[in-house]
Design a protein around this motif. Structure first.
Motif, PDB file in Angstrom:
ATOM      1  N   PRO A  69       3.838   9.764  12.734  1.00  0.00           N
ATOM      2  CA  PRO A  69       3.089   8.516  12.526  1.00  0.00           C
ATOM      3  C   PRO A  69       3.560   7.425  13.469  1.00  0.00           C
ATOM      4  CG  PRO A  69       3.961   9.387  10.447  1.00  0.00           C
ATOM      5  CD  PRO A  69       4.616  10.147  11.550  1.00  0.00           C
ATOM      6  N   GLU A  70       2.657   6.489  13.754  1.00  0.00           N
ATOM      7  CA  GLU A  70       3.058   5.264  14.433  1.00  0.00           C
ATOM      8  C   GLU A  70       3.630   4.294  13.404  1.00  0.00           C
ATOM      9  OE1 GLU A  70      -0.333   5.208  17.992  1.00  0.00           O
ATOM     10  OE2 GLU A  70      -0.339   3.673  16.419  1.00  0.00           O
ATOM     11  N   LYS A  71       4.690   3.617  13.772  1.00  0.00           N
ATOM     12  CA  LYS A  71       5.327   2.639  12.891  1.00  0.00           C
ATOM     13  C   LYS A  71       5.124   1.253  13.504  1.00  0.00           C
ATOM     14  CE  LYS A  71       8.764   6.148  11.770  1.00  0.00           C
ATOM     15  NZ  LYS A  71       8.232   7.114  12.763  1.00  0.00           N
ATOM     16  N   TRP A 107       4.277  10.820   2.909  1.00  0.00           N
ATOM     17  CA  TRP A 107       4.075   9.567   2.198  1.00  0.00           C
ATOM     18  C   TRP A 107       4.558   8.416   3.073  1.00  0.00           C
ATOM     19  CZ3 TRP A 107       2.023   9.142  -2.739  1.00  0.00           C
ATOM     20  CH2 TRP A 107       1.902  10.331  -3.481  1.00  0.00           C
ATOM     21  N   ASN A 108       3.949   7.259   2.939  1.00  0.00           N
ATOM     22  CA  ASN A 108       4.519   6.065   3.547  1.00  0.00           C
ATOM     23  C   ASN A 108       4.110   4.847   2.739  1.00  0.00           C
ATOM     24  OD1 ASN A 108       2.009   4.896   4.775  1.00  0.00           O
ATOM     25  ND2 ASN A 108       2.085   6.795   5.980  1.00  0.00           N
ATOM     26  N   LYS A 157       0.264   4.074  11.216  1.00  0.00           N
ATOM     27  CA  LYS A 157      -0.916   4.858  11.527  1.00  0.00           C
ATOM     28  C   LYS A 157      -0.552   6.308  11.280  1.00  0.00           C
ATOM     29  CE  LYS A 157      -3.947   6.302  15.296  1.00  0.00           C
ATOM     30  NZ  LYS A 157      -4.174   6.229  16.759  1.00  0.00           N
ATOM     31  N   SER A 158      -1.370   7.007  10.522  1.00  0.00           N
ATOM     32  CA  SER A 158      -1.049   8.347  10.068  1.00  0.00           C
ATOM     33  C   SER A 158      -0.668   9.269  11.214  1.00  0.00           C
ATOM     34  CB  SER A 158      -2.254   8.939   9.322  1.00  0.00           C
ATOM     35  OG  SER A 158      -2.058  10.309   9.071  1.00  0.00           O
ATOM     36  N   GLY A 159       0.280  10.146  10.937  1.00  0.00           N
ATOM     37  CA  GLY A 159       0.559  11.235  11.857  1.00  0.00           C
ATOM     38  C   GLY A 159      -0.583  12.235  11.858  1.00  0.00           C
ATOM     39  N   GLY A 160      -0.441  13.280  12.636  1.00  0.00           N
ATOM     40  CA  GLY A 160      -1.554  14.217  12.721  1.00  0.00           C
ATOM     41  C   GLY A 160      -1.184  15.505  13.400  1.00  0.00           C
ATOM     42  N   ARG A 180       0.851  -1.181   0.000  1.00  0.00           N
ATOM     43  CA  ARG A 180       0.000   0.000   0.000  1.00  0.00           C
ATOM     44  C   ARG A 180       0.889   1.234   0.000  1.00  0.00           C
ATOM     45  NH1 ARG A 180      -4.979   1.800   2.213  1.00  0.00           N
ATOM     46  NH2 ARG A 180      -4.849   3.936   2.984  1.00  0.00           N
ATOM     47  N   LEU A 181       0.646   2.140  -0.946  1.00  0.00           N
ATOM     48  CA  LEU A 181       1.301   3.445  -0.989  1.00  0.00           C
ATOM     49  C   LEU A 181       0.291   4.479  -0.543  1.00  0.00           C
ATOM     50  CD1 LEU A 181       3.672   5.333  -1.794  1.00  0.00           C
ATOM     51  CD2 LEU A 181       2.664   5.401  -4.102  1.00  0.00           C
ATOM     52  N   ASN A 182       0.620   5.255   0.497  1.00  0.00           N
ATOM     53  CA  ASN A 182      -0.349   6.133   1.136  1.00  0.00           C
ATOM     54  C   ASN A 182       0.199   7.553   1.243  1.00  0.00           C
ATOM     55  OD1 ASN A 182      -2.973   5.956   2.980  1.00  0.00           O
ATOM     56  ND2 ASN A 182      -1.549   7.368   3.965  1.00  0.00           N
ATOM     57  N   TYR A 183      -0.674   8.549   1.064  1.00  0.00           N
ATOM     58  CA  TYR A 183      -0.291   9.952   1.244  1.00  0.00           C
ATOM     59  C   TYR A 183      -1.318  10.623   2.137  1.00  0.00           C
ATOM     60  CZ  TYR A 183       0.572  14.886   0.311  1.00  0.00           C
ATOM     61  OH  TYR A 183       0.833  16.235   0.446  1.00  0.00           O
ATOM     62  N   ASP A 184      -0.848  11.349   3.151  1.00  0.00           N
ATOM     63  CA  ASP A 184      -1.717  12.092   4.059  1.00  0.00           C
ATOM     64  C   ASP A 184      -1.372  13.572   3.987  1.00  0.00           C
ATOM     65  OD1 ASP A 184      -3.340  10.072   5.564  1.00  0.00           O
ATOM     66  OD2 ASP A 184      -1.339   9.303   6.028  1.00  0.00           O
ATOM     67  N   ASP A 185      -2.407  14.399   3.968  1.00  0.00           N
ATOM     68  CA  ASP A 185      -2.240  15.852   3.935  1.00  0.00           C
ATOM     69  C   ASP A 185      -3.277  16.460   4.871  1.00  0.00           C
ATOM     70  OD1 ASP A 185      -2.334  18.613   3.327  1.00  0.00           O
ATOM     71  OD2 ASP A 185      -1.644  18.250   1.284  1.00  0.00           O
ATOM     72  N   LYS A 186      -2.815  16.977   6.015  1.00  0.00           N
ATOM     73  CA  LYS A 186      -3.707  17.567   7.004  1.00  0.00           C
ATOM     74  C   LYS A 186      -3.292  19.007   7.269  1.00  0.00           C
ATOM     75  CE  LYS A 186      -4.483  13.146   9.356  1.00  0.00           C
ATOM     76  NZ  LYS A 186      -4.454  12.406  10.632  1.00  0.00           N
TER      77      LYS A 186
END
Length: 813
Positions: free
Chosen positions: A571-573, A519-520, A546-549, A468-474
């Motif tokens: 993020p949690e790893k 990204w992770n 788990k996404s950072g925030g 899984r390639l994931n991107y978070d933007d908050k």
């Protein structure tokens, strides 16, 4: 209520929650929805391999899926009264649910998912809740009634390569009943003590040869179990309403579209946390609860929480409204199925709370009304080849949250909050009317590409890698404007002694447009081996995040400077290992599954409480490392066609491996500063600034937890109607657990067992009527214990429900 001989008979038999009914019919070729006759037939067959799940985004027999899964069908949900996630946890020992109100709720699997006791708009949950393949971003949905549900699958362990959001602890996959092309319906009514009333109904049938519709509703009300002497009302009541509709269009032989919508509303006088006990802190004795209360001539209405009395003087309300619309399309393409799920959901939260936990006007308002909209789009293709099958998906999520909070102090605040050595403590006007108006905003985007392959190397051996390639933007903002009782602004720093005292009570601050972007890549691999037709061995390794925030409950302010460097949370790893075996024997009358797991999390997102009253309700930090490891076992047996029993158990070894800068528990808080730290709970002693809680328990997890039950049925005829009578029992037991982020001698909750029983009569296709009793032995227990602001030593909590009993009648056609 005394236990009579009839009550004893209720305990003689039990009901199997380990079994479930068939899932919804195949996606591409829907058939009429299941009716009660189908449910009863599958229930009595007790063959676990008959249970169809969609855990891996395709229909499979549950015993063939190399994932630890607990499945509960509609019959178990109805018969055990498990009409929301809180009740569901009593059937599944690895599932934990805690709630002081719908916003402050957490759903955990194996103790992981969300920090116990903290809700922060800027962080994600670690357990994904999905209804009909739509991700629900707020745990508040878990407090509402299930609507026309067919089956609930609880998947344990990381699921990010199969589900839209990166669910590091697991997923709860809820499947609603599908529209049927045969006319059918069901109605159920329940009544009980505490003025409990519940009605559920559904109807389904064709509108044409290729269009079917289904409508369902549920209404629940119950008097509260806590009496508030200040208002003369029972509080912590239930007042739930939900409706759901779905329209299925067979657009072609290989093309289906399902349009569904739902609306749920909760509007109880709730949620009171009441006086439980006092625990001495290191604060000066004249600033602890008894001395402060004596200054007002105040005494709590009861110091025994199981008197179920309170005297809270602020308004209480828990208006919780959720709903949405989704469109799911399934198209047969080539050797597989293309699925599109488009959804919009909303959440409106309108609370009123008493956050001083007393009958004194210290904090007269402490509310955080919230409005949220979320939009999701998922495309997924499930295909297969000669010796393999696979799932490829793209997921996009957008969330817009606006919280407008208020906190206001009352006329008792000065004496309660300001040190008595300060002359300002005798002036009620210093803090009376002091008000914080908070504006919290978040715009949250998450996008992912994910895939899972099942490669059958031989008929017995399968490899299942996933990525899984994931991107978070908050992007978030937190603004707290504080004014005194006359409407004057309280400055961030400086000013008069009066304003300094006001800042000690509520600290103004602001930061805007703080951003978290990252990204992770997550990946996992499973190897499974069919040792025999009914024995599956498997092992899994997963590396996920788990996404950072963002800290959107505020951050510390030091000398007037907002510490914005603490606004971002890493993020949690997660590194996760699992081995297991799924087996059946004795002509499939026995199902026995065992799983061992080991989960390490670096940068664990942990709750941190500020030591001063109300400056911060809580903010997040990253602990060094935590570990959860254990063994789970599920056993269900049907020795005869009329008798079934089950037992599910979980052993959980859990600890903060490395957390040297944790918040201190109340017994080590509130004192002075100095080189020599005082003994725990000694008034006037010095307190550490931080505590090393490495090696201590994580909150909310019991080392041992069990659920178990059985059912005995026999043919019977009542009023000329042939059917069967049955007697049933189910129970859950758990050992001691911590109810505070940093374990405290005052907030451990002793283990307990809750037993439930029922006796009834049912026919194959029309009627099910039964008497039920929950918490048969009237066990006195706590759901949650919590420290309260200011280190006064007051411990508040939620007492569990007393014994309840009633009658349920369900009719199907």
């Amino acid at each position: 209520m005394r236990l009579t001989f009839v009550s004893f008979l209720l305990l003689a038999g039990t009901s199997t929650a380990a079994l479930a009914q068939e899932a919804n019919p195949p996606l591409i070729d829907p058939t009429p929805g299941s009716d009660d006759r189908t449910e009863e037939t599958v229930q009595r067959s007790s063959v676990a391999s008959d249970i169809v799940v969609t855990a891996r985004r395709r229909q499979e027999q549950v015993q063939d899926v190399p994932i630890p899964i607990s499945v509960v069908g509609v019959k178990e949900l109805d018969n055990t009264g498990s009409f929301n996630v809180s009740r569901l946890q009593q059937l599944q020992p690895s599932l934990q649910f805690y709630s002081t109100n719908p916003r402050n709720s957490s759903v955990n699997i194996r103790g992981l998912g969300a920090p116990l006791g903290l809700t922060n708009d800027g962080i994600d949950q670690g357990v994904g809740v999905y209804i009909d393949q739509v991700y629900l971003s707020r745990v508040a949905a878990a407090t509402l009634d299930f609507l026309d549900v067919q089956q609930i699958e609880t998947l344990r362990g990381p699921q990010g390569t199969l589900y839209g959001k990166n669910t590091v602890a697991g997923a709860i996959n809820i499947t609603s009943k599908a529209p049927s092309f045969e006319f059918e319906g069901r109605a159920e009514v329940s009544v009980g003590n505490l003025e409990f009333k519940q009605g559920k109904a559904s109807i389904s049938g064709p509108l044409s040869d290729n269009v079917a519709v289904r409508l369902g509703t549920a209404v629940t009300s119950r008097r509260g179990a806590i009496f508030n002497v200040a208002t003369g009302n029972y509080v912590n009541e239930q007042d739930n309403l939900g409706v759901r509709g779905a329209l299925l269009w067979r657009a072609g032989d290989n093309m289906n579209f399902t349009l569904s919508g739902d609306y749920s509303r909760q509007n109880p006088e709730c949620c009171a946390q009441i006086f439980v006990r006092l625990g001495s802190t290191q604060r000066p004795l004249n600033r602890q609860f008894d001395a402060l209360a004596a200054a007002f001539g105040y005494e709590p209405v009861s110091r025994n929480p199981f008197d179920r009395l309170t005297d809270l003087d602020a308004d209480l309300n828990a208006l919780n409204v959720l709903g949405g619309v989704s469109l799911r399309g399934e198209i047969g393409l080539g050797s597989g199925t293309l699925t599109s799920v488009t959804a919009w959901r909303f959440w409106d939260w309108g609370p009123a709370n008493d956050r001083d936990f007393t009958g004194l006007p210290v904090t007269t308002k402490s509310n955080n009304p919230t409005k949220q909209n979320q939009y999701t789009q998922e495309f997924r293709y499930a295909g297969e080849g000669k010796s393999f099958d696979y799932v490829l998906g793209v997921f996009a999520f957008y969330q817009d949250i606006h919280t407008t909070g208020i906190q206001q102090q009352g006329p008792a605040a000065s004496r309660w909050l300001i040190n008595p050595t300060n002359p300002l403590s005798n002036d009620p006007s210093v803090l009376n009317g002091l008000t914080a108006n908070n504006d919290i905003r978040l715009k949250n985007f998450s996008g992912a590409i994910f895939g899972k392959l099942n490669w059958k190397i031989t008929d017995a051996l399968t490899l299942s890698p996933g990525v899984r390639l994931n991107y978070d933007d908050k992007v978030g903002s937190y603004v707290s404007i504080v004014t005194d009782g006359q409407g004057n602004l309280v400055p961030y720093s400086g000013g008069t002694a009066r304003q300094a005292a006001q800042r000690d009570a509520i600290q103004p601050q602001a930061f805007r447009d703080e951003a978290f972007r990252e990204w992770n890549v997550s990946y996992d691999g499973t190897i499974s081996y069919k040792l025999a037709p009914d024995v599956l061995l498997y092992g899994t390794y997963a590396h996920t995040f788990k996404s950072g925030g963002l800290n959107l409950n505020g951050v510390p302010v030091v000398n007037g400077v907002v510490q914005t460097q603490l606004a971002q949370i890493a993020p949690e790893k997660v590194d996760h290992f699992e081995i297991g075996v799924k087996s059946q024997f004795w002509d499939r009358r026995v199902t026995f599954n065992v799983t061992g797991f080991w989960t390490d999390i670096k940068d664990y997102q942990a709750i941190v409480n500020n030591s001063s009253t109300s400056t911060l309700r809580g903010y997040l930090a990253n602990a060094g490392k935590v570990r959860v490891r254990g063994i789970e076992a599920d056993l269900s047996v049907q020795p005869t066609s009329g008798f079934t029993f089950y037992i599910n158990g979980a052993f959980n070894d859990h600890e903060y491996v490395d957390f040297k800068n944790a918040p201190c528990p109340p017994e080590l808080s509130g004192g002075g500063t100095g080189a020599v730290i005082g003994a725990p709970g000694v008034p006037g002693a010095n307190s550490p600034i931080v505590c090393d809680i490495s090696g201590q328990w994580l909150p909310g997890i019991s080392k041992w937890a069990f659920s178990y039950g059985a059912e005995y049925s026999a043919p019977a005829t009542i009023f000329g109607e042939p059917g069967e009578s049955y007697v049933a029992f189910d129970a859950n037991s758990r050992t001691k657990f911590s109810s505070n982020a940093s374990r405290s001698i005052y907030t451990d909750i002793d283990g307990y067992t809750l037993a439930n029983a029922r006796v009834g009569f049912r026919t194959d296709n029309k009627l099910n009527a039964f008497l039920w009793m929950r918490n048969v032995f009237d066990k006195k227990y706590f759901d949650v214990l919590a420290t309260t602001p200011g280190n006064t030593g007051l411990i508040a909590g939620n007492v569990g429900d007393p014994r309840t009993y009633g009658l349920t009648i369900g009719i199907s056609f």
